[in-house]
Structure formats: structure tokens, C-alpha cells
Design a protein around this motif. Structure first.
Motif, short mmCIF file in Angstrom:
data_model
loop_
_atom_site.label_atom_id
_atom_site.label_comp_id
_atom_site.label_asym_id
_atom_site.label_seq_id
_atom_site.Cartn_x
_atom_site.Cartn_y
_atom_site.Cartn_z
N ARG A 24 9.80 13.65 -12.32
CA ARG A 24 8.52 14.35 -12.25
C ARG A 24 7.65 13.62 -11.19
O ARG A 24 6.50 14.00 -10.98
CB ARG A 24 7.80 14.81 -13.41
N GLY A 25 7.92 12.25 -11.08
CA GLY A 25 6.98 11.57 -9.97
C GLY A 25 6.27 10.30 -10.71
O GLY A 25 5.56 9.56 -10.03
N VAL A 108 0.92 7.90 -11.68
CA VAL A 108 0.94 8.28 -13.06
C VAL A 108 2.18 7.07 -13.48
O VAL A 108 3.30 6.92 -13.17
CB VAL A 108 1.60 9.35 -13.85
N VAL A 109 1.59 5.89 -14.30
CA VAL A 109 2.37 4.74 -14.58
C VAL A 109 2.79 4.96 -16.09
O VAL A 109 2.01 4.94 -16.98
CB VAL A 109 1.69 3.50 -14.31
N GLU A 191 2.36 18.24 -18.00
CA GLU A 191 0.91 18.55 -17.68
C GLU A 191 -0.34 18.10 -18.31
O GLU A 191 -1.29 17.95 -17.68
CB GLU A 191 1.21 20.24 -17.90
N GLN A 192 -0.07 17.85 -19.33
CA GLN A 192 -1.01 17.08 -20.34
C GLN A 192 -1.46 15.63 -19.65
O GLN A 192 -2.86 15.54 -19.44
CB GLN A 192 -0.62 16.77 -21.79
N ILE A 193 -0.41 15.05 -19.13
CA ILE A 193 -0.73 13.62 -18.76
C ILE A 193 -1.54 13.75 -17.43
O ILE A 193 -2.36 12.96 -17.11
CB ILE A 193 0.71 12.79 -18.37
N ARG A 194 -0.90 14.77 -16.31
CA ARG A 194 -1.62 15.12 -15.09
C ARG A 194 -2.94 15.27 -15.42
O ARG A 194 -3.83 14.98 -14.53
CB ARG A 194 -0.80 16.06 -14.46
N ALA A 195 -3.52 16.28 -16.47
CA ALA A 195 -4.72 16.70 -16.79
C ALA A 195 -5.53 15.29 -16.86
O ALA A 195 -6.95 15.48 -17.15
CB ALA A 195 -4.69 17.62 -18.03
#
Length: 200
Positions: A24-25, A108-109, A191-195
Motif C-alpha cells: 500500500r506504499g 508512512v514508515v 486507512e486509520q494510519i493515513r488519517a
């Protein structure tokens, strides 16, 4: 940079989750992979391990025989402390170098570390814990990695308890179901992490 910890007990499926997040990147900093790198033939770390534990921990090709080393250290607290004193500084330095390289980016690491709860590290935006019943984990490790059950349980005994990990978790990914179940849970966690990304 959003720094997110990822941990889970042996056999939890943490490596699978790590790979799904990478798809997911996410930029994954994998402590286990770094350990293997710093213990490769020709490294100062491997030389120090042989100095401390003897040539019996070497495979015929000169690489580290990880099972032979595990057999020596997991039943001997002093030996394990000595091994950690050799390996941990080199691993910590490499993790720090990789985090420094990602600093200032919007990546995001994922800091993928088996003993993350035990380390007390607290500079992360979130802690993702991959959770599974310990008995299921033992069965998986014996079946998939060919490790002995007593070895798996000895390693578990040296990790944080399931309860300790869950108490620290920001996000829990339950891996007691199918691969499809896991992929859906990782997608939701992503999605939670991206938020967590700062807005503005």
C-alpha cells in the motif's frame, strides 16, 4: 513522516501484515531483516558472535546457523544478554539511519520490530499489534517454519505477554481468520494510519 510501530508475538503473522502494508506504499524498516544483514559473513557482528560463542554457531558455508545460536542463548540468560549486547547496537544504528533518511518526507514508515513493546520506544504516531491466540501461533510456527515446539514456547516466554501488547496497541489487527480476513483488516488499518497525517 508518519512513524508507526508494528509488532506481534512469534507466529502472529506480523511479517505478512508488514508486506501488505508495503504493498500500500508504506516504507518498512524491518528489524529482523536488519539483524540478518548485520550478521552476514564478513561483518564485525558475526565475528564478535563467533568470538563469544565459538565456531559451532556457523553453518558449513560460513554463515550464521541461527538455530544453533538459538539453542545456546534461549536457555541461558547470560548468553542472551551477551548476544543482545553484540547485536542490538548495530541494529539500532541501522534503524536510526533508515529513519533519518525518511525524515522530512510524507512517507508512512512502518517500524517492524518483534520486541517493540519491550523496548519502551514511545516516539511513534501509532502502534499496530498483530494479534492471534498464542496456541494458534505455536501451531503455525511449528508447521510453517519447522521449529520445535519447545523452542517456540521459549521464545514466547521472552516476549511481552499478549495482554501487554494489546494494552499498548493503538490499532489491533486480528489474524485468527483467513488470508482474505487479514487483507480486509490491514486495509482498514491502513486507512486509520493515513488519517494520522497532519492536515493543512
Amino acid at each position: 513522516m508518519i512513524l508507526v510501530g508494528l509488532t506481534g508475538g512469534i507466529g502472529s503473522g506480523k511479517s505478512t501484515v508488514s508486506a501488505l502494508l508495503a504493498e500500500r506504499g508504506a516504507v518498512v524498516v524491518d528489524a529482523d531483516a536488519i539483524v540478518r544483514d548485520v550478521q552476514a559473513p564478513g561483518t564485525p557482528v558475526l565475528a564478535a558472535i563467533v568470538d563469544r560463542f565459538g565456531a559451532t554457531v556457523l553453518a558449513p558455508d560460513g554463515s550464521l546457523d541461527r538455530q544453533a545460536l538459538a539453542d545456546l542463548v534461549f536457555s541461558d540468560d547470560e548468553a542472551l544478554r551477551d548476544l543482545n549486547a553484540i547485536v542490538h547496537p548495530a541494529v539500532g544504528a541501522e534503524i536510526a539511519r533508515r529513519l533519518e533518511a525518511a525524515a522530512g518526507t510524507d512517507a508512512v514508515v512502518i517500524l517492524d520490530v518483534p520486541l517493540l513493546v519491550e523496548s519502551g520506544r514511545d516516539d511513534m504516531a501509532a502502534l499496530v499489534v498483530v494479534d492471534v491466540d498464542p496456541e494458534v501461533a505455536v501451531e503455525r510456527v511449528v508447521a510453517q517454519r519447522g521449529m520445535r515446539e519447545d523452542d517456540v514456547r521459549a521464545r514466547m516466554a521472552r516476549q511481552a505477554s499478549r495482554e501487554d501488547r494489546l494494552a499498548r496497541a493503538t490499532i489491533v489487527i486480528d489474524n485468527s481468520g483467513t488470508r482474505a480476513d487479514l487483507e480486509a483488516r490491514v486495509a482498514a488499518a491502513w486507512e486509520q494510519i493515513r488519517a494520522l497525517a497532519p492536515t493543512g
